[in-house]
Design an enzyme around this catalytic site. Sequence first.
Site, PDB file in Angstrom:
ATOM      1  N   SER A 127       0.817  -1.255   0.088  1.00 50.03           N
ATOM      2  CA  SER A 127       0.067   0.195   0.036  1.00 50.03           C
ATOM      3  C   SER A 127       1.025   1.344  -0.048  1.00 50.03           C
ATOM      4  CB  SER A 127      -0.961  -0.008   1.213  1.00 50.03           C
ATOM      5  OG  SER A 127      -0.257   0.555   2.192  1.00 50.03           O
ATOM      6  N   LYS A 128       0.178   2.469  -0.361  1.00 53.05           N
ATOM      7  CA  LYS A 128       1.006   3.835  -0.420  1.00 53.05           C
ATOM      8  C   LYS A 128       1.740   3.826   1.185  1.00 53.05           C
ATOM      9  CE  LYS A 128      -1.757   5.862  -3.956  1.00 53.05           C
ATOM     10  NZ  LYS A 128      -2.269   6.877  -4.470  1.00 53.05           N
TER      11      LYS A 128
END
Length: 503
Positions: free
Chosen positions: A263-264
Site C-alpha cells: 500500500s501507499k
Amino acid sequence: MNLNRRVRVRFAPSPTGPLHIGGVRTALYNYLFAKKHQGDFILRIEDTDQNRLVPGAEQYIIDALQWVGIGPNEGVGFGDGEFSSYRQSERKDSYRQYAEKLITNGYAYYAFDTEEELAQLRTANANAKYDYTTRGKLNNALTLSADEVAMKLAKKVPYVIRLNIPANEEITFHDEIRGNVTVNTLEMDDKVLLKSDGMPTYHLANVCDDYVMNISHVIRGEEWLPSAPIHVLLYRYLGWEEVMPKFAHLPLLLKPDGNGKLSKRDGDRLGFPVFPLQWTDPNTNEVSSGYKQNGYLPEALVNMLAFLGWNPGGTKEIYSLEELIGAFTLDRISHGGAKFDAEKAKWFNHEYLKSKSNEELSILVKSLVDEHFGPFSSAYIAAVCALVKDRMFLLNDILNYRYLFQNPASYDEVNLGKIKSIKEGLPFADLNLALQSMAGNNSLEIEKLFQDFAAEKSIKMGDLMKFLRVSLVGELSGPAIPDLIALIGIENAIERIKNCYIQ
Ligand code: GLU
C-alpha cells in the site's frame, strides 16, 4: 472482435494522490502492449470524484510517467488526440445522454432517496444493498408513478440515476489473464451511474469513455475485477457489446513478506520507496521518498516492475525497454500476486549502473557531487565513477566516497593508533620524495614503485599500504591505493599524508 481493430489502451488514474509503483506497473504494461502492437497509449484522468482530488496529484502522475520514460502518446499532458479533453470532469456533459438512454430502455431508473432514507435502509439491516430485494420499497421511478416522477423532475428534486441490475443472472466475460469469469447478479447492487450534481460515477464515465475513445483493451489492476461485470452489463445495455474492449486484470503487488497488498503507506515504513518520485503531502507536508531521489535509474525501475507479475520465460533478466516491448504478451502475466523485493530492485539498479559508461554515469551523479562536495570537472567525476561503479547500487552511493573528492577532515584515534609505529619509523621526507618520483605514472607503475620503496626501507608492503590508506582515506576502506593516488594526483596525496603526519 474485429481482428484488425487498432490497439488503443489507456491508463486511467484518479488524481487522489501520488502514483504508487503498482500504478506505474499498470501504466508500463499498457505502454508495452500498445508499443508492441503499434497502437495508442492514452492518459485519461478520472476525476469525477471531486471530493477526493488532491492538489498536485495530476501533475505528479504526468511527471512520473515522463521520468519513467513511458509517456503516453495521447491524453492529459501528452499531446492531443481527437478529444477536446481527456479529463473526465471536463467531459461531464457527455455522459448524461447515455444514462438517459439506459432509462429509456428500462436498464436504469431515477432514484430520489434522501441521505436519511438510505441511512434508514442500513439501520434496518447493516448488509442491505440497493438491489432487487430493496428497490421495490424505496423512493425511485420503479415505485413511483410516471406522473410523480415527472413532477419531481420538474420541481428539481435531487436524484441519482441507478443501474437496474436483474436478479439472478449469470454474467460471464473473458479475462485475458484469468480466462472466463462468471459472477451472479445476486452479488451486485444497483450502482449509481449519475450523481445528483450531474457528475457521472466511475462506472458510467469509465465505460462511456472507453467506448467513445475506442479502447480495444482494458489493462488494469485486479482491484477492478469486481467492477468488470457491471461494465459488461453497461456495454450490453448500451448496445456496445460488439466493440467491448478485452479485459486483462493484473495480479496484485504484494508486500515483501507476501502478506497483503503493497500500500501507499508501506514504503518508507518498510525501508524502500513505493513512489516513483518524491511526494510531499499537500495537507500534512509529510514527505515520502521516491525512486528518482533515492538514486534509481528509470530503466532499472522499468525492468524491475516489468518482471513483477510477468516474465518472458528463460533466465535472462536484463531487458531494455525495446526488448520488453518485443517480448511482452498478456498471456505471460501471472495469475497470483507478485511479491515486491527491495533487494532485487537494488540489484537491477546495480546492473544498469555498471552498464553505463563512466561518462554517462558522471553526468548522472554530477549534481549530487556538486551539491555535496563542490564543483568538479566531468572528466574527474568520470574517473571517480570508473573506480567505484562496480560497488554502486544507487546513484546516491557516490556520496559514500567523500574522500575521492575531499581530504579527510579528521583522523580517528583508533585508526591513528593502528599506524603509529610506521608513522614514527618512516620520515615524511622519505615518503614525500618517493611520491614525487611517481608523478605522471599510472597505478600499475605506482604500485611497483611502492614495492621498491618498501623493500628499500625494509618495511612490509601491507604496513605501508595500511598507513597510506589511513592517511589518504581517513579510514581502513576504499579502493586500491595506487588507483586512489592516480586519481587524486600526487600533490593532493602528499598534502593528505602531510596532514596525517602532523596529527
Ligand atoms: N480510475 C480508476 C483508477 O483509479 C481506473 C480503473 C480502470 O482502469 O478502469 O485506477
